[in-house]
Design an enzyme around this catalytic site. Structure first.
Site, PDB file in Angstrom:
ATOM      1  N   PRO A  90       0.835  -1.207   0.000  1.00 17.51           N
ATOM      2  CA  PRO A  90       0.000   0.000   0.000  1.00 17.51           C
ATOM      3  C   PRO A  90       0.872   1.260   0.000  1.00 17.51           C
ATOM      4  O   PRO A  90       1.904   1.308   0.681  1.00 17.51           O
ATOM      5  CB  PRO A  90      -0.799  -0.108   1.300  1.00 17.51           C
ATOM      6  CG  PRO A  90      -0.694  -1.532   1.717  1.00 17.51           C
ATOM      7  CD  PRO A  90       0.586  -2.076   1.153  1.00 17.51           C
ATOM      8  N   ALA A 144       1.618   4.239   3.427  1.00 17.85           N
ATOM      9  CA  ALA A 144       1.017   3.595   4.594  1.00 17.85           C
ATOM     10  C   ALA A 144       2.078   3.136   5.592  1.00 17.85           C
ATOM     11  O   ALA A 144       1.799   2.369   6.492  1.00 17.85           O
ATOM     12  CB  ALA A 144       0.166   2.412   4.144  1.00 17.85           C
ATOM     13  N   GLY A 145       3.320   3.572   5.387  1.00 15.47           N
ATOM     14  CA  GLY A 145       4.373   3.186   6.324  1.00 15.47           C
ATOM     15  C   GLY A 145       4.953   1.818   6.035  1.00 15.47           C
ATOM     16  O   GLY A 145       5.630   1.229   6.875  1.00 15.47           O
ATOM     17  N   LEU A 146       4.710   1.294   4.840  1.00 18.34           N
ATOM     18  CA  LEU A 146       5.217  -0.039   4.509  1.00 18.34           C
ATOM     19  C   LEU A 146       6.359  -0.002   3.492  1.00 18.34           C
ATOM     20  O   LEU A 146       6.717  -1.027   2.904  1.00 18.34           O
ATOM     21  CB  LEU A 146       4.081  -0.931   4.007  1.00 18.34           C
ATOM     22  CG  LEU A 146       3.139  -1.443   5.111  1.00 18.34           C
ATOM     23  CD1 LEU A 146       1.942  -2.154   4.514  1.00 18.34           C
ATOM     24  CD2 LEU A 146       3.867  -2.389   6.062  1.00 18.34           C
ATOM     25  N   GLY A 147       6.903   1.169   3.270  1.00 18.30           N
ATOM     26  CA  GLY A 147       8.124   1.259   2.463  1.00 18.30           C
ATOM     27  C   GLY A 147       7.922   1.105   0.963  1.00 18.30           C
ATOM     28  O   GLY A 147       8.830   0.671   0.254  1.00 18.30           O
ATOM     29  N   SER A 148       6.737   1.470   0.462  1.00 23.56           N
ATOM     30  CA  SER A 148       6.489   1.220  -0.964  1.00 23.56           C
ATOM     31  C   SER A 148       7.473   1.976  -1.862  1.00 23.56           C
ATOM     32  O   SER A 148       7.971   1.427  -2.844  1.00 23.56           O
ATOM     33  CB  SER A 148       5.047   1.557  -1.341  1.00 23.56           C
ATOM     34  OG  SER A 148       4.854   2.943  -1.353  1.00 23.56           O
ATOM     35  N   ALA A 185      10.567   2.976  -1.319  1.00 24.47           N
ATOM     36  CA  ALA A 185      11.907   2.373  -1.304  1.00 24.47           C
ATOM     37  C   ALA A 185      11.906   1.037  -2.035  1.00 24.47           C
ATOM     38  O   ALA A 185      12.842   0.717  -2.779  1.00 24.47           O
ATOM     39  CB  ALA A 185      12.380   2.186   0.136  1.00 24.47           C
ATOM     40  N   ALA A 186      10.853   0.245  -1.845  1.00 25.75           N
ATOM     41  CA  ALA A 186      10.815  -1.080  -2.483  1.00 25.75           C
ATOM     42  C   ALA A 186      10.734  -0.948  -4.001  1.00 25.75           C
ATOM     43  O   ALA A 186      11.400  -1.683  -4.736  1.00 25.75           O
ATOM     44  CB  ALA A 186       9.636  -1.888  -1.943  1.00 25.75           C
ATOM     45  N   ASP A 241      14.313   3.354   5.683  1.00 29.21           N
ATOM     46  CA  ASP A 241      13.475   2.598   4.738  1.00 29.21           C
ATOM     47  C   ASP A 241      14.315   1.937   3.656  1.00 29.21           C
ATOM     48  O   ASP A 241      14.218   0.733   3.409  1.00 29.21           O
ATOM     49  CB  ASP A 241      12.473   3.535   4.039  1.00 29.21           C
ATOM     50  CG  ASP A 241      11.268   3.844   4.889  1.00 29.21           C
ATOM     51  OD1 ASP A 241      11.356   3.701   6.115  1.00 29.21           O
ATOM     52  OD2 ASP A 241      10.237   4.236   4.313  1.00 29.21           O
TER      53      ASP A 241
END
Ligand code: PMV
Length: 317
Positions: free
Chosen positions: A101, A104-108, A110-111, A152
């Protein structure tokens, strides 16, 4: 040249967000259930050097050259060229998809940058070290907010739990016993950059108070590292809940995040806190494996919109 596909995991910050921007330590772990995937294939019919990007999750289908120079994709691509010491890519098509997402703090961010950078490099027969992929993703993260701490890009590029402090080399964290996290989305997120800017304004106004909060968060992060190294998971949970209280004082929580944290603790979690930039986005609950489902159910009841249950261990990926 065959098509090349690479992936990079999502991440969560276990403890220490915001304070980490001010050179306090923080802990982050990869989340492999969600990931960004980049596929690069040759485009033999295209003019030399044309890079066509297709990112359907964000409705983007464009020639790289038509993106503004400060667009995250443009920054990633130019950083890859610079890192590899080449001036352009062969004509290619780059497809990016992500199950992480956004905001949302899930590192999208950077990924996507790490997956894209690795795929582009592999397509020209080169490979990036984790340190190179991390540095490229750091530059990309700067597009989203000006002063990223670097946590991140590091956890995503190394795909391993890390202990991170800005002014020191980061460390790969040994994890004595695996643990289970329930990650729940509280709904719409405020972009990290805005929340980081608000915290900076508060720090400029009252540095002594904010520094004292950051110092307390630092103590918690240092203690958490010891609990992880010795496998004391319930103690780690208590530290997370204490960290949440300090994040509330930093004004980066929200009523929904607070409600979810309370719901998780009432349902038997060892501890819970918001994760990442805050004011929306995700929260985390640390649970015994058998409590994961009851806690997830309680979070759904309390209004969580999306729930992931993940196991973290040193040999996580
Ligand atoms: O919202 P996220 O997961 O990208 O995390 C931001 C973490 C902060 O500490 C608030 C900012 C940073 O650059 O570390």
């Amino acid at each position: 040249m065959p098509a090349i596909t690479t992936t990079a995991p999502g991440k969560v910050i276990l403890l220490g967000e915001h304070a980490v921007v001010y050179d306090r330590p923080a802990l982050a772990v990869p989340v492999t259930q969600v990931y960004a995937k980049a596929t690069v294939s040759p485009d033999i019919s295209a003019p030399q050097g044309r890079v066509w990007i297709n990112a359907k999750d964000i409705g983007l289908s464009t020639n790289l050259a038509d993106l503004p120079a400060d667009h995250p994709f443009a920054v990633t691509a130019s950083s890859v060229l610079e890192t590899l010491g080449i001036t352009r890519f062969p004509a290619l098509k780059l497809q990016i998809i992500s199950t992480i997402p956004i905001a949302a703090g899930l590192g999208s961010g950077a990924a996507v940058a790490v997956a894209m950078a690795r795929a582009l490099a592999a397509f020209v027969g080169r490979s990036l070290t984790p340190a190179q992929a991390s540095a490229i993703a750091y530059r990309t993260d700067q597009c989203y907010h000006g002063t990223p701490s670097g946590i991140d890009n590091t956890v995503v590029a190394y795909a391993h739990p890390i202990f991170f402090k800005r002014s020191q080399p980061f460390e790969l964290l040994p994890i004595a016993s695996p643990f289970t996290l329930v990650i729940a989305n509280s709904g719409p997120a405020r972009p990290t950059g805005e929340v980081v800017a608000d915290v900076r304004a508060a720090w400029q106004k009252d540095p002594a108070r904010l520094d004292a909060l950051f110092d307390q968060i630092a103590e918690i992060a240092n203690q958490a590292r010891i609990e992880l190294e010795t496998g004391n998971i319930p103690a780690l949970g208590s530290l997370m809940t204490r960290n949440h209280a300090l994040l509330q004082q930093l004004t980066v929580s929200s009523p929904v995040l607070d409600r979810l944290v309370d719901a998780a603790i009432h349902a038997g979690a060892f501890g819970a806190k918001l994760s990442g930039g805050g004011r929306g986005g995700n929260m985390l609950a640390l649970v015994a494996p058998e409590q994961a489902q009851p806690v997830a159910d309680a979070l759904t009841q309390a209004g969580a919109v999306n729930i992931l249950i993940t196991q973290v261990s040193a040999s996580h990926v």
